[in-house]
Scaffold this active site. Structure first.
Site, PDB file in Angstrom:
ATOM      1  N   LYS A 165       0.811  -1.221   0.000  1.00  0.00           N
ATOM      2  CA  LYS A 165       0.000   0.000   0.000  1.00  0.00           C
ATOM      3  C   LYS A 165       0.847   1.276   0.000  1.00  0.00           C
ATOM      4  O   LYS A 165       0.422   2.297  -0.509  1.00  0.00           O
ATOM      5  CB  LYS A 165      -0.949  -0.008   1.188  1.00  0.00           C
ATOM      6  CG  LYS A 165      -2.007  -1.097   1.043  1.00  0.00           C
ATOM      7  CD  LYS A 165      -3.356  -0.662   1.530  1.00  0.00           C
ATOM      8  CE  LYS A 165      -4.438  -1.621   1.098  1.00  0.00           C
ATOM      9  NZ  LYS A 165      -4.282  -2.956   1.705  1.00  0.00           N
TER      10      LYS A 165
ATOM     11  N   GLU B 191      -9.557   6.605   3.755  1.00  0.00           N
ATOM     12  CA  GLU B 191     -10.419   5.618   4.393  1.00  0.00           C
ATOM     13  C   GLU B 191      -9.567   4.396   4.697  1.00  0.00           C
ATOM     14  O   GLU B 191      -8.531   4.186   4.061  1.00  0.00           O
ATOM     15  CB  GLU B 191     -11.548   5.220   3.439  1.00  0.00           C
ATOM     16  CG  GLU B 191     -11.198   4.112   2.433  1.00  0.00           C
ATOM     17  CD  GLU B 191     -10.102   4.476   1.431  1.00  0.00           C
ATOM     18  OE1 GLU B 191      -9.834   5.669   1.238  1.00  0.00           O
ATOM     19  OE2 GLU B 191      -9.504   3.542   0.855  1.00  0.00           O
TER      20      GLU B 191
ATOM     21  N   SER C 125       1.731  -9.793  -0.986  1.00  0.00           N
ATOM     22  CA  SER C 125       1.375  -8.375  -0.889  1.00  0.00           C
ATOM     23  C   SER C 125       1.710  -7.759   0.467  1.00  0.00           C
ATOM     24  O   SER C 125       1.924  -6.554   0.559  1.00  0.00           O
ATOM     25  CB  SER C 125      -0.101  -8.179  -1.201  1.00  0.00           C
ATOM     26  OG  SER C 125      -0.908  -9.017  -0.393  1.00  0.00           O
TER      27      SER C 125
END
Ligand SMILES: *Cc1c(COP(=O)(O)O)cnc(C)c1O
Length: 404
Positions: free
Chosen positions: A99, A121, A388
């Site tokens: 991310k 968010e 990930s």
């Protein structure tokens, strides 16, 4: 397959309005049209600005820890007895997941646009932590919207965000989870758009977010392509990634889309099985609809009400999937499967025991798929699994489910 490939090569995707075929677009209130256009213009300008690209490369390298290794998982390969399995180690990045690739890109853009306040968010808290991290690093004010239920489930991440100086706003509307947090972030953005940038965390939402987030995440696939050509002197046969909104998957897949020999599988959350409200596999039981700014595959009832979803991994627990994935599925370019909670938990333990790597529960869905596929592949074939994120955040969740 050959047909689908040339269609991909030829079509301008997304088009100028952000459509991936019949998916994507920009379904927002009038008040958000101007900020989205402003963002779109600035983003496309920055793509051609060598100064911006230099700055982005600098922070990706020096702050985030890129490039990440492409690691041959020898014991997993041997255990499964088929294809050679490589892990793309996004779990080694700062803050523990892919991310940050997107968060750093977007905050540089926000600075360029003169914004002084960042909002985002978050569901599990991973995107919130990445956003709070880059905000702290640049000294920008940061507000994170998070469903009240998620705040309780992920109390540790709430504290991490606060340590990093962010305000965490619990959202009490509706189901008090990610969907409501997105609504609240959009409401804030409409009100404060003059000084505020909204860092959306996945390849979803109104144009230009899906294309912009994909392009910030494609570094995963660009690196993997270069690394596998160095290590194996050929392209991989198969790529596997988990799909929440779809950013880590599209980041890995995108640079390989025109390589016809490379197969790709996106793995959704099968939860407790494919029954209403028990899973988050949008391509199993989902249908075409509009949610939070874009048109895509959505888990909804006959009246268009968004269904409850479930996954053991909060990061895959969302009712809609990024529009580019819906389009790639229509083209038969990418195959979409799912792993259940139980399969993901088994994969989590297997990777820990065989490789000394504790994967995120989200990434464990991709590992579960390679466990099914690799034994059926030849020993000279090559698979890349996108790891990930790391599983430190999931340890207490797993401890409540797996007896050791
Ligand atoms: C958020 C998250 C995901 C899911 O998001 P995508 O946008 O689909 O990549 C997957 N893995 C990890 C570790 C995450 O934190």
């Amino acid at each position: 397959m050959v047909c689908a490939m040339s269609a991909i090569a030829q079509a301008a995707v997304p088009d100028a309005q952000g459509h991936f075929g019949r998916y994507g677009g920009r379904y927002v209130p009038e008040t958000l049209m101007h900020p989205l256009k402003e963002l779109e213009e600035e983003y496309f300008r920055s793509q051609h600005d060598p100064e911006f690209q230099r700055e982005l490369q600098y922070y990706l390298r020096e702050f985030c820890g890129r490039p990440t290794p492409l690691y041959l998982a020898e014991r997993l390969t041997k255990d499964l007895g088929g294809a050679r399995i490589y892990l793309k180690r996004e779990d080694l990045l700062h803050t523990g997941a892919h991310k940050i690739n997107n968060a750093i890109g977007q905050i540089l853009l926000a600075r360029r646009m003169g914004k002084t306040r960042i909002i985002a968010e978050t569901g599990a808290g991973q995107h919130g932590v990445a956003t709070a991290t880059v905000s702290a690093m640049f000294g920008l004010k940061c507000v994170i919207y998070m469903g009240e239920v998620d705040c309780e489930r992920q109390a540790l991440n709430v504290y991490r965000m606060k340590m990093l100086g962010a305000d965490v706003v619990p959202v009490t509307a509706g189901q008090k989870t990610l969907k409501e947090a997105v609504n609240e972030a959009m409401r804030d953005w409409v009100t404060n758009v003059r000084n505020t940038h909204y860092i959306l965390g996945t390849a979803y939402g109104a144009h230009p977010y899906p294309v912009m987030v994909r392009n910030f995440q494609r570094i995963i696939g660009d690196e993997a392509r270069r690394q596998i050509l160095e290590q194996e002197e050929r392209l991989p046969d198969l790529l596997i990634a988990c799909v929440g909104g779809g950013s880590n998957a599209i980041g890995l897949f995108y640079p390989f889309l025109e390589d016809a020999s490379v197969q790709m599988i996106g793995v959704e959350a099968g939860g407790e099985g494919i029954q209403p409200e028990k899973h988050a596999a949008r391509f199993q039981g989902g249908s075409l609809g509009v949610l939070q700014g874009t048109r895509s595959y959505i888990l909804q009832d006959e009246n268009g009400q968004i269904q409850l979803t479930h996954s053991v991994s909060a990061g895959l627990d969302y009712a809609a999937v990024g529009p580019e994935h819906a389009w790639l599925r229509d083209q038969s370019r990418v195959e979409y499967s799912y792993a259940t909670d139980a399969e993901a938990l088994q994969a989590f333990m297997k990777l820990a025991r065989l490789e000394g790597i504790i994967p995120a529960l989200e990434s464990s869905h991709a590992v579960a798929e390679v466990i099914k596929r690799a034994p059926r592949l030849r020993k000279d074939q090559v698979v890349i699994v996108n790891l990930s994120g790391r599983g430190d955040k999931d340890v207490s969740q797993v401890a409540s489910k797996v007896k050791l």
